[in-house]
Design a protein around this motif. Structure first.
Motif, mmCIF file in Angstrom:
data_model
loop_
_atom_site.group_PDB
_atom_site.id
_atom_site.type_symbol
_atom_site.label_atom_id
_atom_site.label_comp_id
_atom_site.label_asym_id
_atom_site.label_seq_id
_atom_site.Cartn_x
_atom_site.Cartn_y
_atom_site.Cartn_z
ATOM 1 N N GLY A 134 11.939 15.950 3.535
ATOM 2 C CA GLY A 134 10.664 16.128 4.214
ATOM 3 C C GLY A 134 9.831 14.864 4.149
ATOM 4 O O GLY A 134 10.190 13.904 3.459
ATOM 5 N N TRP A 135 8.688 14.870 4.848
ATOM 6 C CA TRP A 135 7.829 13.696 4.907
ATOM 7 C C TRP A 135 6.389 14.104 5.144
ATOM 8 O O TRP A 135 6.105 15.146 5.718
ATOM 9 C CB TRP A 135 8.285 12.731 6.002
ATOM 10 N N GLY A 136 5.496 13.272 4.678
ATOM 11 C CA GLY A 136 4.061 13.386 4.929
ATOM 12 C C GLY A 136 3.459 12.011 4.731
ATOM 13 O O GLY A 136 3.554 11.441 3.649
ATOM 14 N N LEU A 137 2.878 11.472 5.786
ATOM 15 C CA LEU A 137 2.337 10.113 5.747
ATOM 16 C C LEU A 137 0.863 10.100 6.114
ATOM 17 O O LEU A 137 0.397 10.950 6.882
ATOM 18 C CB LEU A 137 3.099 9.201 6.722
ATOM 19 N N LEU A 138 0.152 9.107 5.583
ATOM 20 C CA LEU A 138 -1.234 8.890 5.983
ATOM 21 C C LEU A 138 -1.285 8.635 7.485
ATOM 22 O O LEU A 138 -0.362 8.039 8.056
ATOM 23 C CB LEU A 138 -1.813 7.679 5.247
ATOM 24 N N LYS A 139 -2.369 9.031 8.137
ATOM 25 C CA LYS A 139 -2.498 8.825 9.581
ATOM 26 C C LYS A 139 -2.364 7.351 9.955
ATOM 27 O O LYS A 139 -1.840 7.037 11.017
ATOM 28 C CB LYS A 139 -3.833 9.366 10.091
ATOM 29 N N GLN B 260 0.816 -1.211 0.000
ATOM 30 C CA GLN B 260 0.000 0.000 0.000
ATOM 31 C C GLN B 260 0.853 1.267 0.000
ATOM 32 O O GLN B 260 1.889 1.326 0.662
ATOM 33 C CB GLN B 260 -0.912 0.020 1.231
ATOM 34 N N TRP B 261 0.359 2.280 -0.717
ATOM 35 C CA TRP B 261 0.945 3.618 -0.681
ATOM 36 C C TRP B 261 0.592 4.221 0.667
ATOM 37 O O TRP B 261 -0.573 4.241 1.063
ATOM 38 C CB TRP B 261 0.350 4.457 -1.810
ATOM 39 N N ILE B 262 1.597 4.704 1.411
ATOM 40 C CA ILE B 262 1.330 5.247 2.743
ATOM 41 C C ILE B 262 1.799 6.695 2.900
ATOM 42 O O ILE B 262 1.638 7.279 3.972
ATOM 43 C CB ILE B 262 1.920 4.368 3.857
ATOM 44 N N GLY B 263 2.402 7.271 1.861
ATOM 45 C CA GLY B 263 2.828 8.657 1.975
ATOM 46 C C GLY B 263 3.870 9.025 0.958
ATOM 47 O O GLY B 263 4.146 8.278 0.012
ATOM 48 N N ARG B 264 4.440 10.212 1.190
ATOM 49 C CA ARG B 264 5.522 10.675 0.326
ATOM 50 C C ARG B 264 6.569 11.334 1.208
ATOM 51 O O ARG B 264 6.263 11.974 2.213
ATOM 52 C CB ARG B 264 5.006 11.552 -0.791
ATOM 53 N N LEU B 265 7.828 11.111 0.847
ATOM 54 C CA LEU B 265 8.935 11.711 1.583
ATOM 55 C C LEU B 265 10.161 11.722 0.710
ATOM 56 O O LEU B 265 10.236 11.007 -0.281
ATOM 57 C CB LEU B 265 9.196 10.978 2.908
ATOM 58 N N GLY B 266 11.123 12.545 1.088
ATOM 59 C CA GLY B 266 12.379 12.523 0.362
ATOM 60 C C GLY B 266 13.005 13.874 0.158
ATOM 61 O O GLY B 266 12.587 14.879 0.736
ATOM 62 N N PRO B 267 14.024 13.882 -0.697
ATOM 63 C CA PRO B 267 14.784 15.112 -0.948
ATOM 64 C C PRO B 267 13.960 16.103 -1.771
ATOM 65 O O PRO B 267 13.347 15.736 -2.761
ATOM 66 C CB PRO B 267 16.007 14.612 -1.723
#
Length: 180
Positions: A94-99, A75-82
């Motif tokens: 940075g990062w941003g993830l599903l709750k 499952q896709w759970i978020g996006r993060l990286g340079p």
């Protein structure tokens, strides 16, 4: 991989975003709590543009956020990286993830891999994290990564009236932490 690299951690796959990730990006942007510090709630039309911006940055600048895929479920759970768009206050991971992915150590695990990539492959000399003072969970992630508060800066357009606390560390500090 077309558009950028594939990174793996024990529990995650990090890869450039693809069209199939749109639903996940929409879910992240539709949740007021999860989206609060990453641009706020946004409609699908705006999310599509953001997804295309993130995906296109791989081509234009050679780095961008990864889609985060949980290995166990696929499952896709978020996006993060340079992340370093024009006018940004520095070279950010940075990062941003599903709750549903919060509290499981995924942000630290994925950001560690992205920081390795930023230092070892991109040659970054500093890694920052742009965090609003109220975003205590992200501050904790930054601190777990060994970053400390460096300065406060006004966010660039289009983030009107936001001041970010910049957490970060040098590439040498990151390498020493990795060895230690």
């Amino acid at each position: 991989m077309p558009g950028g690299p594939l990174l793996e951690t024990p529990r995650l796959i990090l890869r450039p975003p693809q069209a199939e990730d749109f639903e996940g990006f929409c879910a992240l942007a539709a949740d007021p709590e999860a989206a609060r510090f990453i641009g706020g709630v946004q409609p699908p039309e705006t999310v599509w543009r953001a997804l295309c911006t993130i995906a296109g940055a791989w081509t234009i600048s050679g780095c961008s956020m990864f889609s985060v895929i949980e290995k166990e479920t696929g499952q896709w759970i978020g996006r993060l990286g340079p992340w370093h768009p024009h006018g940004w206050p520095g070279t950010e991971v940075g990062w941003g993830l599903l709750k549903s992915a919060w509290g499981r150590g995924y942000a630290s695990e994925g950001a560690s891999a992205a920081m390795d990539y930023a230092v070892d492959i991109l040659g970054w000399q500093e890694i920052i994290h742009c965090i609003e003072a109220e975003n205590v969970p992200s501050i904790r992630v930054a601190q777990r990564l060994g970053s400390r508060k460096l300065r406060a800066v006004p966010a660039p357009a289009p983030f009107k009236d936001i001041v970010w606390d910049i957490y970060g560390q040098s590439a040498d500090d990151w390498r020493a932490r990795r060895r230690g």
